[in-house]
Motif scaffolding. Structure first.
Motif, PDB file in Angstrom:
ATOM      1  N   ARG A   1      16.954   6.612  48.686  1.00  0.00           N
ATOM      2  CA  ARG A   1      16.318   5.606  49.522  1.00  0.00           C
ATOM      3  C   ARG A   1      17.294   4.559  50.024  1.00  0.00           C
ATOM      4  NH1 ARG A   1      10.986   6.149  50.228  1.00  0.00           N
ATOM      5  NH2 ARG A   1      10.901   8.367  50.572  1.00  0.00           N
ATOM      6  N   GLY A   2      18.552   4.687  49.661  1.00  0.00           N
ATOM      7  CA  GLY A   2      19.567   3.740  50.124  1.00  0.00           C
ATOM      8  C   GLY A   2      19.526   2.391  49.426  1.00  0.00           C
ATOM      9  N   LEU A   3      18.843   2.328  48.291  1.00  0.00           N
ATOM     10  CA  LEU A   3      18.714   1.045  47.603  1.00  0.00           C
ATOM     11  C   LEU A   3      19.934   0.714  46.752  1.00  0.00           C
ATOM     12  CD1 LEU A   3      14.988   1.442  46.595  1.00  0.00           C
ATOM     13  CD2 LEU A   3      15.883  -0.277  48.153  1.00  0.00           C
ATOM     14  N   VAL A   4      20.607   1.728  46.276  1.00  0.00           N
ATOM     15  CA  VAL A   4      21.890   1.554  45.561  1.00  0.00           C
ATOM     16  C   VAL A   4      22.843   2.632  46.044  1.00  0.00           C
ATOM     17  CG1 VAL A   4      21.424   0.383  43.380  1.00  0.00           C
ATOM     18  CG2 VAL A   4      20.751   2.770  43.664  1.00  0.00           C
ATOM     19  N   LYS A   5      24.121   2.312  46.026  1.00  0.00           N
ATOM     20  CA  LYS A   5      25.132   3.259  46.480  1.00  0.00           C
ATOM     21  C   LYS A   5      26.254   3.312  45.460  1.00  0.00           C
ATOM     22  CE  LYS A   5      24.139   2.237  51.356  1.00  0.00           C
ATOM     23  NZ  LYS A   5      22.925   1.437  51.001  1.00  0.00           N
ATOM     24  N   PRO A   6      25.999   3.980  44.334  1.00  0.00           N
ATOM     25  CA  PRO A   6      27.026   4.034  43.292  1.00  0.00           C
ATOM     26  C   PRO A   6      28.248   4.828  43.780  1.00  0.00           C
ATOM     27  CG  PRO A   6      25.231   5.552  42.810  1.00  0.00           C
ATOM     28  CD  PRO A   6      24.791   4.715  43.966  1.00  0.00           C
ATOM     29  N   LEU A   7      29.383   4.533  43.151  1.00  0.00           N
ATOM     30  CA  LEU A   7      30.596   5.309  43.412  1.00  0.00           C
ATOM     31  C   LEU A   7      30.435   6.665  42.738  1.00  0.00           C
ATOM     32  CD1 LEU A   7      33.036   2.406  42.494  1.00  0.00           C
ATOM     33  CD2 LEU A   7      32.230   3.046  44.791  1.00  0.00           C
ATOM     34  N   ARG A   8      31.395   7.549  42.993  1.00  0.00           N
ATOM     35  CA  ARG A   8      31.380   8.850  42.339  1.00  0.00           C
ATOM     36  C   ARG A   8      32.739   9.105  41.685  1.00  0.00           C
ATOM     37  NH1 ARG A   8      26.792  12.154  43.212  1.00  0.00           N
ATOM     38  NH2 ARG A   8      25.313  10.891  44.390  1.00  0.00           N
ATOM     39  N   THR A   9      32.695   9.816  40.569  1.00  0.00           N
ATOM     40  CA  THR A   9      33.947  10.282  39.972  1.00  0.00           C
ATOM     41  C   THR A   9      34.447  11.469  40.798  1.00  0.00           C
ATOM     42  OG1 THR A   9      32.854  11.900  38.557  1.00  0.00           O
ATOM     43  CG2 THR A   9      33.113   9.684  37.667  1.00  0.00           C
ATOM     44  N   SER A  10      35.662  11.919  40.503  1.00  0.00           N
ATOM     45  CA  SER A  10      36.188  13.083  41.217  1.00  0.00           C
ATOM     46  C   SER A  10      35.265  14.282  41.012  1.00  0.00           C
ATOM     47  CB  SER A  10      37.589  13.413  40.709  1.00  0.00           C
ATOM     48  OG  SER A  10      37.550  13.538  39.290  1.00  0.00           O
ATOM     49  N   GLY A  11      34.599  14.315  39.882  1.00  0.00           N
ATOM     50  CA  GLY A  11      33.682  15.414  39.595  1.00  0.00           C
ATOM     51  C   GLY A  11      32.303  15.233  40.192  1.00  0.00           C
ATOM     52  N   GLY A  12      32.057  14.107  40.867  1.00  0.00           N
ATOM     53  CA  GLY A  12      30.783  13.918  41.549  1.00  0.00           C
ATOM     54  C   GLY A  12      29.757  13.135  40.748  1.00  0.00           C
ATOM     55  N   GLN A  13      30.136  12.639  39.581  1.00  0.00           N
ATOM     56  CA  GLN A  13      29.155  11.887  38.793  1.00  0.00           C
ATOM     57  C   GLN A  13      29.106  10.431  39.242  1.00  0.00           C
ATOM     58  OE1 GLN A  13      29.270  12.699  34.617  1.00  0.00           O
ATOM     59  NE2 GLN A  13      29.032  14.899  34.995  1.00  0.00           N
ATOM     60  N   ARG A  14      27.901   9.846  39.169  1.00  0.00           N
ATOM     61  CA  ARG A  14      27.702   8.472  39.652  1.00  0.00           C
ATOM     62  C   ARG A  14      28.325   7.456  38.707  1.00  0.00           C
ATOM     63  NH1 ARG A  14      23.545  11.541  40.763  1.00  0.00           N
ATOM     64  NH2 ARG A  14      22.485  11.421  42.779  1.00  0.00           N
ATOM     65  N   ARG A  15      28.908   6.439  39.296  1.00  0.00           N
ATOM     66  CA  ARG A  15      29.447   5.304  38.550  1.00  0.00           C
ATOM     67  C   ARG A  15      28.886   4.033  39.158  1.00  0.00           C
ATOM     68  NH1 ARG A  15      32.013   5.703  33.834  1.00  0.00           N
ATOM     69  NH2 ARG A  15      30.153   6.985  33.553  1.00  0.00           N
ATOM     70  N   TYR A  16      28.112   3.320  38.359  1.00  0.00           N
ATOM     71  CA  TYR A  16      27.486   2.100  38.858  1.00  0.00           C
ATOM     72  C   TYR A  16      28.331   0.887  38.491  1.00  0.00           C
ATOM     73  CZ  TYR A  16      23.253   4.833  39.677  1.00  0.00           C
ATOM     74  OH  TYR A  16      22.350   5.755  40.131  1.00  0.00           O
ATOM     75  N   LEU A  17      28.446  -0.041  39.425  1.00  0.00           N
ATOM     76  CA  LEU A  17      29.110  -1.316  39.151  1.00  0.00           C
ATOM     77  C   LEU A  17      28.124  -2.232  38.442  1.00  0.00           C
ATOM     78  CD1 LEU A  17      30.919  -1.838  42.584  1.00  0.00           C
ATOM     79  CD2 LEU A  17      31.848  -0.879  40.446  1.00  0.00           C
ATOM     80  N   ARG A  18      28.677  -3.241  37.808  1.00  0.00           N
ATOM     81  CA  ARG A  18      27.797  -4.188  37.101  1.00  0.00           C
ATOM     82  C   ARG A  18      26.862  -4.897  38.073  1.00  0.00           C
ATOM     83  NH1 ARG A  18      28.325  -6.320  32.454  1.00  0.00           N
ATOM     84  NH2 ARG A  18      28.528  -4.397  31.248  1.00  0.00           N
ATOM     85  N   ALA A  19      27.337  -5.132  39.291  1.00  0.00           N
ATOM     86  CA  ALA A  19      26.466  -5.788  40.286  1.00  0.00           C
ATOM     87  C   ALA A  19      25.238  -4.927  40.592  1.00  0.00           C
ATOM     88  CB  ALA A  19      27.240  -6.063  41.568  1.00  0.00           C
ATOM     89  N   ASP A  20      25.385  -3.622  40.402  1.00  0.00           N
ATOM     90  CA  ASP A  20      24.234  -2.746  40.642  1.00  0.00           C
ATOM     91  C   ASP A  20      23.119  -3.008  39.644  1.00  0.00           C
ATOM     92  OD1 ASP A  20      25.293  -1.400  42.863  1.00  0.00           O
ATOM     93  OD2 ASP A  20      26.408  -0.008  41.598  1.00  0.00           O
ATOM     94  N   LEU A  21      23.485  -3.454  38.454  1.00  0.00           N
ATOM     95  CA  LEU A  21      22.456  -3.773  37.460  1.00  0.00           C
ATOM     96  C   LEU A  21      21.586  -4.917  37.966  1.00  0.00           C
ATOM     97  CD1 LEU A  21      24.505  -3.610  34.121  1.00  0.00           C
ATOM     98  CD2 LEU A  21      22.807  -1.973  34.931  1.00  0.00           C
ATOM     99  N   ARG A  22      22.216  -5.924  38.542  1.00  0.00           N
ATOM    100  CA  ARG A  22      21.466  -7.033  39.121  1.00  0.00           C
ATOM    101  C   ARG A  22      20.537  -6.522  40.212  1.00  0.00           C
ATOM    102  NH1 ARG A  22      25.698  -9.583  38.161  1.00  0.00           N
ATOM    103  NH2 ARG A  22      25.750 -11.705  37.347  1.00  0.00           N
ATOM    104  N   ARG A  23      21.124  -5.733  41.098  1.00  0.00           N
ATOM    105  CA  ARG A  23      20.382  -5.173  42.217  1.00  0.00           C
ATOM    106  C   ARG A  23      19.174  -4.382  41.719  1.00  0.00           C
ATOM    107  NH1 ARG A  23      22.416  -4.616  47.551  1.00  0.00           N
ATOM    108  NH2 ARG A  23      21.256  -2.921  48.526  1.00  0.00           N
ATOM    109  N   LEU A  24      19.406  -3.551  40.733  1.00  0.00           N
ATOM    110  CA  LEU A  24      18.327  -2.711  40.219  1.00  0.00           C
ATOM    111  C   LEU A  24      17.272  -3.536  39.496  1.00  0.00           C
ATOM    112  CD1 LEU A  24      20.550   0.276  39.107  1.00  0.00           C
ATOM    113  CD2 LEU A  24      18.697   0.371  40.804  1.00  0.00           C
ATOM    114  N   SER A  25      17.695  -4.592  38.847  1.00  0.00           N
ATOM    115  CA  SER A  25      16.710  -5.435  38.173  1.00  0.00           C
ATOM    116  C   SER A  25      15.831  -6.150  39.183  1.00  0.00           C
ATOM    117  CB  SER A  25      17.419  -6.443  37.270  1.00  0.00           C
ATOM    118  OG  SER A  25      18.043  -5.763  36.204  1.00  0.00           O
ATOM    119  N   ILE A  26      16.455  -6.586  40.270  1.00  0.00           N
ATOM    120  CA  ILE A  26      15.672  -7.189  41.359  1.00  0.00           C
ATOM    121  C   ILE A  26      14.660  -6.174  41.880  1.00  0.00           C
ATOM    122  CG2 ILE A  26      15.800  -7.981  43.765  1.00  0.00           C
ATOM    123  CD1 ILE A  26      16.877 -10.120  42.147  1.00  0.00           C
TER     124      ILE A  26
END
Lengths: 159, 159
Positions: free
Chosen positions: A30-55
């Motif tokens: 839905r475009g609400l968060v845009k985590p980074l990806r590892t070289s293997g394609g796994q999501r990596r969330y920044l700490r700011a994403d926690l704030r965003r997700l809590s909101i």
DNA sequence: GCTTGACCTAAAGTATACTTGAGGTCCTAG
DNA sequence: CTAGGACCTCAAGTATACTTTAGGTCAAGC
């Protein structure tokens, strides 16, 4: 003791936000968060994403749609990191909306009061029966919010 | 001038209640109304159905689910016709529920207030971030109502 | 008795917000 | 280097509340 990690896996984020892993993935579609990806394609969330997700969690719990929440979050400054003032502005936005909705519910409650013990609920006079003057508008969001949140829109074509 | 007809066709009911014709049929599949039928199979609504349908419309506009509204309407006396007192009891029921929900929203609004300008929205202290103590319970109804309407249930397993 | 608008059923579509399942990949600890 | 839990995608399923479509029937007026 180690410093907190710069980014987090999806399971860790799920544990910290109370959202399920599939929900986090869904929010990304839905475009609400845009985590980074590892070289293997796994999501990596920044700490700011926690704030965003809590909101997101709080706002949806308050009855706001994901589209509404997304629109508000999209107004965060794109270049720099969000500041305390940015987050507070967002909190205030939802606070104002909540006020509007509570007022709307109170208005309807008053109409309901008028129908208790007044001998009405007869087709002709009851405010609840004849409410074409205060009907729903089109647009996104739940019918509840369209109904009670709005500022007396005109009647839509179909219901 | 003629007396009002004893029963009404679906189009007439739609016009008077503000509900669409397909919606009226849909409500029948949900057991919310049980109109009579002509020999040819066409629906004939009694005047009491208008009251019933108006209650349904108002209550769903207030955010109640069709299941909830149906459960309340099912408690109307089955044998005799509903009295004014019966309808008032139903109006009061929704009024009480609405009270609960408004109070719930106000509670969350207060928590939101606590997060504006308090320097929080930091993971550790913010009441919005750490709300596992006041999380959603399982059960029917919208997440909003589960969240704010309830009286502090325990945390459910998944979200 | 025939036209025609109102009505009928059943099935599929829409939108929101997710969850569940199938089948396969990543990556870290031993 | 390998086991296995954590993660991946994509598709389908669930629930609420309807709307839309397709193909036919009823009934009232002329």
């Amino acid at each position: 003791m180690a410093l907190p990690p710069r980014d987090l896996g999806i399971g860790e984020v799920a544990a910290r936000t109370g959202l399920s892993v599939p929900t986090l993935r869904f929010y990304e579609t839905r475009g609400l968060v845009k985590p980074l990806r590892t070289s293997g394609g796994q999501r990596r969330y920044l700490r700011a994403d926690l704030r965003r997700l809590s909101i997101i969690r709080v706002a949806t719990d308050l009855g706001f749609s994901l589209a509404e929440v997304g629109a508000v979050l999209d107004r965060l400054p794109p270049g720099r990191a969000a500041t305390q003032a940015d987050w507070n502005r967002i909190a205030r936005h939802f606070r104002r909306e909540l006020d509007r909705r509570i007022r709307g519910m109170e208005r309807l409650r008053e109409r309901l009061d008028g129908c208790i013990g007044c001998g009405c609920l007869s087709m002709k006079r009851c405010a609840l029966f004849n409410r074409d003057d205060e009907a729903a508008a089109e647009g996104p969001g739940s019918r509840l919010w369209r109904e009670i949140g709005g500022d007396d829109h005109a009647e839509g074509p179909a219901r």
